[in-house]
Write a protein that holds these residues in place. Sequence first.
Motif, PDB file in Angstrom:
ATOM      1  N   GLN A   1      93.975  10.581 118.746  1.00 55.38           N
ATOM      2  CA  GLN A   1      93.952  12.042 118.681  1.00 55.38           C
ATOM      3  C   GLN A   1      94.133  12.546 117.256  1.00 55.38           C
ATOM      4  OE1 GLN A   1      95.736  10.163 120.605  1.00 55.38           O
ATOM      5  NE2 GLN A   1      95.351  10.706 122.764  1.00 55.38           N
TER       6      GLN A   1
ATOM      7  N   ALA B   1      91.522  14.913 115.286  1.00 52.25           N
ATOM      8  CA  ALA B   1      91.954  16.202 114.740  1.00 52.25           C
ATOM      9  C   ALA B   1      91.472  16.362 113.298  1.00 52.25           C
ATOM     10  CB  ALA B   1      93.473  16.316 114.822  1.00 52.25           C
TER      11      ALA B   1
ATOM     12  N   ALA C   1      87.888  17.162 113.224  1.00 55.27           N
ATOM     13  CA  ALA C   1      87.612  18.537 113.625  1.00 55.27           C
ATOM     14  C   ALA C   1      88.079  19.551 112.594  1.00 55.27           C
ATOM     15  CB  ALA C   1      88.283  18.817 114.970  1.00 55.27           C
ATOM     16  N   GLY C   2      88.613  19.071 111.469  1.00 58.03           N
ATOM     17  CA  GLY C   2      89.027  19.970 110.411  1.00 58.03           C
ATOM     18  C   GLY C   2      90.415  20.529 110.556  1.00 58.03           C
ATOM     19  N   LYS C   3      91.204  19.983 111.491  1.00 59.86           N
ATOM     20  CA  LYS C   3      92.570  20.455 111.689  1.00 59.86           C
ATOM     21  C   LYS C   3      93.511  19.804 110.677  1.00 59.86           C
ATOM     22  CE  LYS C   3      91.830  21.169 116.646  1.00 59.86           C
ATOM     23  NZ  LYS C   3      92.278  20.799 118.004  1.00 59.86           N
ATOM     24  N   ALA C   4      94.691  20.406 110.550  1.00 57.01           N
ATOM     25  CA  ALA C   4      95.689  19.889 109.611  1.00 57.01           C
ATOM     26  C   ALA C   4      96.184  18.517 110.079  1.00 57.01           C
ATOM     27  CB  ALA C   4      96.868  20.859 109.493  1.00 57.01           C
TER      28      ALA C   4
ATOM     29  N   SER D   1      98.396  15.647 111.245  1.00 58.00           N
ATOM     30  CA  SER D   1      99.685  15.563 111.943  1.00 58.00           C
ATOM     31  C   SER D   1     100.465  14.316 111.563  1.00 58.00           C
ATOM     32  CB  SER D   1      99.454  15.581 113.457  1.00 58.00           C
ATOM     33  OG  SER D   1      98.624  14.478 113.837  1.00 58.00           O
TER      34      SER D   1
ATOM     35  N   ASN E   1      93.094  16.745 102.129  1.00 58.37           N
ATOM     36  CA  ASN E   1      92.176  17.444 103.037  1.00 58.37           C
ATOM     37  C   ASN E   1      90.757  16.904 102.984  1.00 58.37           C
ATOM     38  OD1 ASN E   1      94.283  19.122 103.856  1.00 58.37           O
ATOM     39  ND2 ASN E   1      93.872  20.617 102.219  1.00 58.37           N
TER      40      ASN E   1
END
Length: 902
Positions: A94, A98, A101-104, A106, A115
């Motif tokens: 996961q 993430a 998908a360009g999410k921060a 974790s 990034n």
Amino acid sequence: MKKFLLSFVLASAFFNQSKACAWYDPDYDYFNLFTQNIIRDKSFTPFLLTYSSRFYEDEKAVIPNENIENWQKYFGNQLNYRETEYLVNHIPLQALNAIKAGKAASEPILAKLGNSFYAKYKEGIDYLIEAKYLEPYMRISYVESPDSFYYRSETDNKNATNLDYNKTIAALNSLYNSARNPEIKLRYGYQLVRFNHYTRHFEESANAFKKYVEPLKIKSAPYYLALDQFAGAERGLGKNEEANWHFFQVFMNSKSLKRDAFVSMKLSDSASFNNILKRAGNDREKTMAYFLLGYQDFNDPLPMMKKIYDIDPESEMLKVLGARAINELERNYLPVYYYQNPETQDTTDKTTEQPKVNAKENSEKQELSIWQRIVRWFKSIFSSKSSEKTDRSNDLSDKQYLENPDRIPFFNKPEYSYYYNDNDKPVNYISDLEEFTDKIKDESKDEFWKIADAYLKFLQKDYEDSSEILNSINTNDKNYQSQIRRMKMLNDIVSQPKITSDFEEHLYKDYREFFEEKPKKIETDSTAENFGYEEYTAPSTQEFLKDILANRYFLQGDDAKSFLMNNQLSDLRFNPNFNLAKKLQAFFNKKDKSTFESQIIAKNINNVGDTEAFFNLIYGDFAMRNADFANAKKHYEKAVRFSGIPLPEGYYDYNTGNYVKYQNTSDLYNGFSNISGLIFGHNVWESYQSPDNVSMKAEDFINDFPFIKQKMNKLELADAVMRLQQTGKSKGELSSKANQLIGNLLYNTSVLGYYREVFVMDTDNSNGGKYYFGNDESPFRYYYKNYISNVFIKPDNFDLSIQFYTKALQNSGDKEQKARILFQMASAEQGKYYQWEARQPNVSYDDKNWEQKSNQREIDFTKTKNEKYRTYFTQLKQNFSDTEAVKSLTGSCSYFDYFLRK
């Protein structure tokens, strides 16, 4: 307690796989003074010598995984090895999705990469996402055999067949074709080969390797992962020779897959090896093939070592085989225990078979079965066979000490040679191996061979040359440095001819850490109430040095220090020894102990209550057994403060089959107090388990001696016997009765008597080693190690009880009483026969005429018994068969009844 220990160890032998009873581990049979894992290429660690499992394990040795190293390089070395391993093997799917998908991020590791991480390494991250999705299913489907005996439980039933075959193949094909990075493309090829293999599409798996992997011509980590799967598919197709060859290539070229590739090769016979050797096309392949041949247990590694040397003198595989060979030798020279009894361990032979420095020796290499080890262990405890022993003295010359054949280390001949075919005996090749290592050490750049050569010289007691080699080594390798320091210390201590007070000070000053005890971890077994056990730890250098000093002190006649190097004072309780007790008491009272004696040795003088009382109780007991009652009383007067032998919590009830806990132990016999007056009686029937008021009966005339109490301590007992002895010096019936009671006491406390525990520092009469007839000689030959398991109690002198019975017989005018006395004399005479029988040699089971000789042995025993040890039975039969006493005895003693009817 002693009998519990014996029975517990025997029971544990048959349950050695369980944690609580895992009492034996072959790798704990030696000290591992030559550390095998000093080899530099840690990928060969599993192939070092071990008897405990199929492969050697070392938690400290980190075997590099080239797949992780490959990923580390792919990510531009932005992550260290541990971080990369976490990213590849442990980070959740996961978290990667993430990021995609360009999410921060974790996860800290992903945040560390920044990034732009996904954009920069898109193909690699996409591959990891696909691989993590597939991984839970990547196992071959298990097909249960209809004839399988065992039930196979699966905690996770997922396997490759749970995935849609066509969709998975299509997806992997698409990803393979779209990948631009050759390394990533190679990884998808690996997944195609593996998925087909695990779904049992063996032909498709082999084709996938040829179509997707080989054309890339990249032989990095993923290539060998794929080759390993390809070889598995070939095995599934029945192409065993091809599969072995490709597994061999994986073994040779991969660091992390070596062990699994070796298992997959299934090299079960010499033909398999020869096929690989024939296909070896270059020196590297030949060297690896020779290594596999040398690795196998059924081969002597030295010929293969020489072949490897001819190809590559610097080969790491050569060092692995060398380390294994030295480890094998060490097990024969430095076991954790030298078997004391010459019946199982003959080291007194002064013929050409006796090991000599730099002399080639023959031996048998063997792995004993559990049962063989049990037999060997019990023989070492109970055997009575003795042999010539070397002088033990404190004033011999250095040369005499150094040449003592019982001086550790020496070559430890394996026991029970009759279990093995003479034609299968491998060679103890220490001289050949030393010659080989001596040659390599002068040519190789690796100091390993100098260390190895020095160690072989150490095993052969050539300490001067060993030290000279060690002093010549200059190295920055920390593992080598540690081994060299240890070996210098070993040479220093083991080469010392005699352990003097000056040398003891040297030991304490320079090597104190090797002798100071470290706290042992106590674990609790949740399956047993209030039961704890010490953590089972491997033998250490510290324990080896204690053995060495125990041996040196023993040869010097310093028995107290020898005993205390390996035992605690309380251990003397299990096998009280008069002479050893005297020496231990002298050491305990020594005022001018050296620092080493007071800080290291004397620490094992543990709490036995009042120490002087403890020793005097032993002396008093020995005096009583020897009918020296006045001397016994003197010692018992000094033993009144004896705190008692630790009592068991309960007992086994033979009638109910239950273990019964004592509610009150204050009235139990504790080694000094609570001795029943029935100790002067006679047994009604021979049952050690029954209460004394059932098995024993007081003599009818006991009231003639009112000073005999119903409960006594040993001081009161000795006083009562002395008064009986005084009465027995006169004439008449009272004298006869007094002497009969003394005879009863001596018989009842002998190995045959109901109260046999009273003068051997035991708490009850249950069976055990100290009640064995064969202990004519002390079993201790090299040191006092494992003292509580080497049973030796000085044999009873049955003639003493017979002497008092004879006086009773001479002074009695009562025919019934004479018959009773004669029966007691016959019982004591039976004890003399048992002692004689126990000293006779057994017929070896490997004797081809074993049955015939055993039958003749029984015939000879019966003849000797009737001719020499039936004197008093014969008198009873001839002169007293009409007495009520004899008629009563025939009903309670089946053997006597049989004798009368012959």
